[in-house]
Design a protein around this motif. Sequence first.
Motif, PDB file in Angstrom:
ATOM      1  N   ILE A  66       9.634  -0.696  -0.253  1.00 54.42           N
ATOM      2  CA  ILE A  66       9.458  -1.666   0.912  1.00 54.42           C
ATOM      3  C   ILE A  66       8.385  -2.707   0.333  1.00 54.42           C
ATOM      4  CG2 ILE A  66       9.266  -2.071   3.173  1.00 54.42           C
ATOM      5  CD1 ILE A  66      11.298  -0.359   3.705  1.00 54.42           C
ATOM      6  N   HIS A  67       8.510  -3.995   0.384  1.00 52.27           N
ATOM      7  CA  HIS A  67       7.387  -5.104   0.439  1.00 52.27           C
ATOM      8  C   HIS A  67       7.018  -5.560   1.653  1.00 52.27           C
ATOM      9  CE1 HIS A  67       8.664  -5.183  -3.943  1.00 52.27           C
ATOM     10  NE2 HIS A  67      10.034  -4.979  -3.502  1.00 52.27           N
ATOM     11  N   THR A  68       5.415  -5.896   1.706  1.00 55.37           N
ATOM     12  CA  THR A  68       5.009  -6.742   2.842  1.00 55.37           C
ATOM     13  C   THR A  68       5.405  -8.102   2.533  1.00 55.37           C
ATOM     14  OG1 THR A  68       3.037  -6.897   1.829  1.00 55.37           O
ATOM     15  CG2 THR A  68       3.404  -4.838   3.286  1.00 55.37           C
ATOM     16  N   THR A  69       5.567  -8.711   3.734  1.00 61.25           N
ATOM     17  CA  THR A  69       5.849 -10.104   3.574  1.00 61.25           C
ATOM     18  C   THR A  69       5.621 -10.947   4.910  1.00 61.25           C
ATOM     19  OG1 THR A  69       7.528 -11.812   3.138  1.00 61.25           O
ATOM     20  CG2 THR A  69       8.246  -9.953   4.141  1.00 61.25           C
ATOM     21  N   GLY A  70       5.707 -12.052   4.838  1.00 61.92           N
ATOM     22  CA  GLY A  70       5.567 -12.894   6.196  1.00 61.92           C
ATOM     23  C   GLY A  70       4.128 -13.016   6.540  1.00 61.92           C
ATOM     24  N   VAL A  71       3.761 -12.908   7.779  1.00 64.94           N
ATOM     25  CA  VAL A  71       2.387 -13.054   8.399  1.00 64.94           C
ATOM     26  C   VAL A  71       2.034 -11.556   8.884  1.00 64.94           C
ATOM     27  CG1 VAL A  71       0.984 -14.044  10.296  1.00 64.94           C
ATOM     28  CG2 VAL A  71       2.649 -15.408   9.318  1.00 64.94           C
ATOM     29  N   ILE A  72       0.791 -11.227   8.384  1.00 62.26           N
ATOM     30  CA  ILE A  72       0.063  -9.851   8.870  1.00 62.26           C
ATOM     31  C   ILE A  72      -1.089 -10.284   9.419  1.00 62.26           C
ATOM     32  CG2 ILE A  72      -1.016  -7.756   7.557  1.00 62.26           C
ATOM     33  CD1 ILE A  72       0.871  -8.210   5.144  1.00 62.26           C
ATOM     34  N   SER A  73      -1.159  -9.733  10.634  1.00 65.31           N
ATOM     35  CA  SER A  73      -2.389  -9.890  11.133  1.00 65.31           C
ATOM     36  C   SER A  73      -3.031  -8.693  11.857  1.00 65.31           C
ATOM     37  CB  SER A  73      -2.131 -10.869  12.519  1.00 65.31           C
ATOM     38  OG  SER A  73      -1.115 -10.360  13.457  1.00 65.31           O
ATOM     39  N   TRP A  74      -4.087  -8.435  11.260  1.00 68.31           N
ATOM     40  CA  TRP A  74      -4.870  -7.110  11.900  1.00 68.31           C
ATOM     41  C   TRP A  74      -6.146  -7.337  12.369  1.00 68.31           C
ATOM     42  CZ3 TRP A  74      -1.785  -3.193  11.725  1.00 68.31           C
ATOM     43  CH2 TRP A  74      -2.405  -2.003  11.966  1.00 68.31           C
ATOM     44  N   SER A  75      -6.637  -6.371  13.341  1.00 69.66           N
ATOM     45  CA  SER A  75      -8.069  -6.647  13.846  1.00 69.66           C
ATOM     46  C   SER A  75      -8.642  -5.068  13.695  1.00 69.66           C
ATOM     47  CB  SER A  75      -8.152  -7.328  15.205  1.00 69.66           C
ATOM     48  OG  SER A  75      -7.458  -6.469  16.220  1.00 69.66           O
ATOM     49  N   TYR A  76      -9.937  -5.162  13.734  1.00 70.76           N
ATOM     50  CA  TYR A  76     -10.817  -3.936  13.698  1.00 70.76           C
ATOM     51  C   TYR A  76     -12.097  -3.959  14.222  1.00 70.76           C
ATOM     52  CZ  TYR A  76     -12.721  -5.468   9.523  1.00 70.76           C
ATOM     53  OH  TYR A  76     -13.405  -6.154   8.328  1.00 70.76           O
ATOM     54  N   LEU A  77     -12.775  -3.047  14.537  1.00 70.97           N
ATOM     55  CA  LEU A  77     -14.154  -2.960  14.918  1.00 70.97           C
ATOM     56  C   LEU A  77     -14.890  -2.586  13.816  1.00 70.97           C
ATOM     57  CD1 LEU A  77     -16.044  -3.274  17.619  1.00 70.97           C
ATOM     58  CD2 LEU A  77     -15.889  -0.816  17.620  1.00 70.97           C
TER      59      LEU A  77
END
Length: 112
Positions: A6-17
């Motif tokens: 499986i490939h990642t695609t499109g918009v990836i949004s991620w947040s972290y402390l």
Amino acid sequence: MKKLLIHTTGVISWSYLDPKTGQTMGIEVDSLPPSEILNVENAIGVDLNKPIKLNFEKEPIEYEIRVWDNENNVNATYKNLDDVKEKGKMIYEILATWNEGRVSYVVALDIQ
């Protein structure tokens, strides 16, 4: 059980402390549409009469499955692979959501 690449695609949004600063940091990435990343002619054969399980390292809060055509249009959206009605070669996007953000994965399948 069959394993799929499986490939990642499109918009990836991620947040972290950030443990050093105590601030919430955010990351956003954009990529090409699924039909420009994968060739549907190289789709992997899958029989929906056999159990299919999506394995995530950390289980998402929710996910949806989008069926794309070769003109970059979403033809259908499902909450579960068991609900998929389309047969034949298609591009499938799995849009998974966690507390930290969302990630889009894509795979070409030949549903039988």
